[in-house]
Design an enzyme around this catalytic site. Sequence first.
Site, PDB file in Angstrom:
ATOM      1  N   CYS A  42      -8.562   1.129   7.000  1.00 40.26           N
ATOM      2  CA  CYS A  42      -8.581  -0.298   6.654  1.00 40.26           C
ATOM      3  C   CYS A  42      -8.217  -1.128   7.887  1.00 40.26           C
ATOM      4  O   CYS A  42      -7.456  -0.688   8.745  1.00 40.26           O
ATOM      5  CB  CYS A  42      -7.591  -0.571   5.525  1.00 40.26           C
ATOM      6  SG  CYS A  42      -7.624  -2.292   4.958  1.00 40.26           S
ATOM      7  N   ASP A  44      -6.365  -3.566   7.892  1.00 48.93           N
ATOM      8  CA  ASP A  44      -4.995  -4.072   7.722  1.00 48.93           C
ATOM      9  C   ASP A  44      -4.159  -3.827   8.982  1.00 48.93           C
ATOM     10  O   ASP A  44      -4.106  -2.694   9.487  1.00 48.93           O
ATOM     11  CB  ASP A  44      -4.355  -3.359   6.510  1.00 48.93           C
ATOM     12  CG  ASP A  44      -3.064  -4.033   6.070  1.00 48.93           C
ATOM     13  OD1 ASP A  44      -2.125  -4.106   6.899  1.00 48.93           O
ATOM     14  OD2 ASP A  44      -2.991  -4.483   4.921  1.00 48.93           O
ATOM     15  N   ARG A  46      -1.215  -3.438   9.455  1.00 50.68           N
ATOM     16  CA  ARG A  46      -0.062  -2.539   9.319  1.00 50.68           C
ATOM     17  C   ARG A  46      -0.440  -1.061   9.360  1.00 50.68           C
ATOM     18  O   ARG A  46       0.428  -0.198   9.219  1.00 50.68           O
ATOM     19  CB  ARG A  46       0.660  -2.850   7.998  1.00 50.68           C
ATOM     20  CG  ARG A  46       1.213  -4.272   7.957  1.00 50.68           C
ATOM     21  CD  ARG A  46       1.574  -4.675   6.544  1.00 50.68           C
ATOM     22  NE  ARG A  46       0.408  -4.760   5.675  1.00 50.68           N
ATOM     23  CZ  ARG A  46       0.455  -5.130   4.394  1.00 50.68           C
ATOM     24  NH1 ARG A  46       1.616  -5.427   3.845  1.00 50.68           N
ATOM     25  NH2 ARG A  46      -0.654  -5.186   3.676  1.00 50.68           N
ATOM     26  N   HIS A  98      -4.752   2.840   2.185  1.00 49.45           N
ATOM     27  CA  HIS A  98      -3.305   2.593   2.086  1.00 49.45           C
ATOM     28  C   HIS A  98      -2.992   1.933   0.759  1.00 49.45           C
ATOM     29  O   HIS A  98      -3.810   1.204   0.206  1.00 49.45           O
ATOM     30  CB  HIS A  98      -2.812   1.741   3.262  1.00 49.45           C
ATOM     31  CG  HIS A  98      -3.369   0.348   3.276  1.00 49.45           C
ATOM     32  ND1 HIS A  98      -2.664  -0.760   2.835  1.00 49.45           N
ATOM     33  CD2 HIS A  98      -4.575  -0.133   3.657  1.00 49.45           C
ATOM     34  CE1 HIS A  98      -3.406  -1.843   2.963  1.00 49.45           C
ATOM     35  NE2 HIS A  98      -4.576  -1.496   3.455  1.00 49.45           N
ATOM     36  N   CYS A 101      -3.442  -2.148  -0.796  1.00 52.69           N
ATOM     37  CA  CYS A 101      -4.553  -2.693   0.007  1.00 52.69           C
ATOM     38  C   CYS A 101      -5.069  -3.999  -0.607  1.00 52.69           C
ATOM     39  O   CYS A 101      -5.436  -4.045  -1.789  1.00 52.69           O
ATOM     40  CB  CYS A 101      -5.682  -1.669   0.092  1.00 52.69           C
ATOM     41  SG  CYS A 101      -7.082  -2.235   1.083  1.00 52.69           S
TER      42      CYS A 101
HETATM   43 CO    CO Z   1      -6.270  -2.603   3.213  1.00 50.05          CO
END
Ligand code: CO
Length: 201
Positions: A42, A44, A46, A98, A101
């Site tokens: 992803c 993302d 993080r 994750h 999400c």
């Molecule tokens: Co995500």
Amino acid sequence: MPPLQHLLDSNRDWAETMIGSDSGFFARLATQQSPQYCWIGCSDSRVPANQITGLAPGEVFVHRNVANVVAETDFNVLAVLQYAVDVLKVKHIIVCGHYGCGGVRSALENVRHGLIDNWLAGIRTVARMNRDELSVLDHEAAVDRLCEMNVCVQARHVARTTIIEDAWNRGQEIHIHSWIYRLDTGRINKLAEPISAPILA
Ligand code: CO
């Protein structure tokens, strides 16, 4: 200080530190990459592939998009897979989602966010197909369960691309891994055994 100067400063410090511990590091990497792993994760902020697996530059070939989607019509992910498999001869493809999400949550909640809703359409289908299982969970648990389902579905999409099927048919060894990362612990869990041969069903 100009905007982003701190990033450039920090890059200079990082490069100097790397050279300090291994003077030929960048010179070697500049001539070739031979990563062992291809990561589909992803976007993302993080979930940075290299950091959470302790891998150095040169060790993992990375593709990231919102909610780690593998769409058979997406030339971006297909190009990454093709290069990873045919040129780099990567043996391990890791699909890593994750928990929590935002893309998966958005697909489950079915509220409009714009263009991104089209990108997430496949995950809405996964949610619909698993409505019975998801509907008995509280909302956060349902989001997390759908995050897990999405990883396994996308790993199967990888396995069904012509790129991977052709590679397996040539006798090339490739394992597709289904992993999920927990934001609040920093730990990765395996969701299923790797897929190492064509899916017949
Ligand atoms: Co995500």
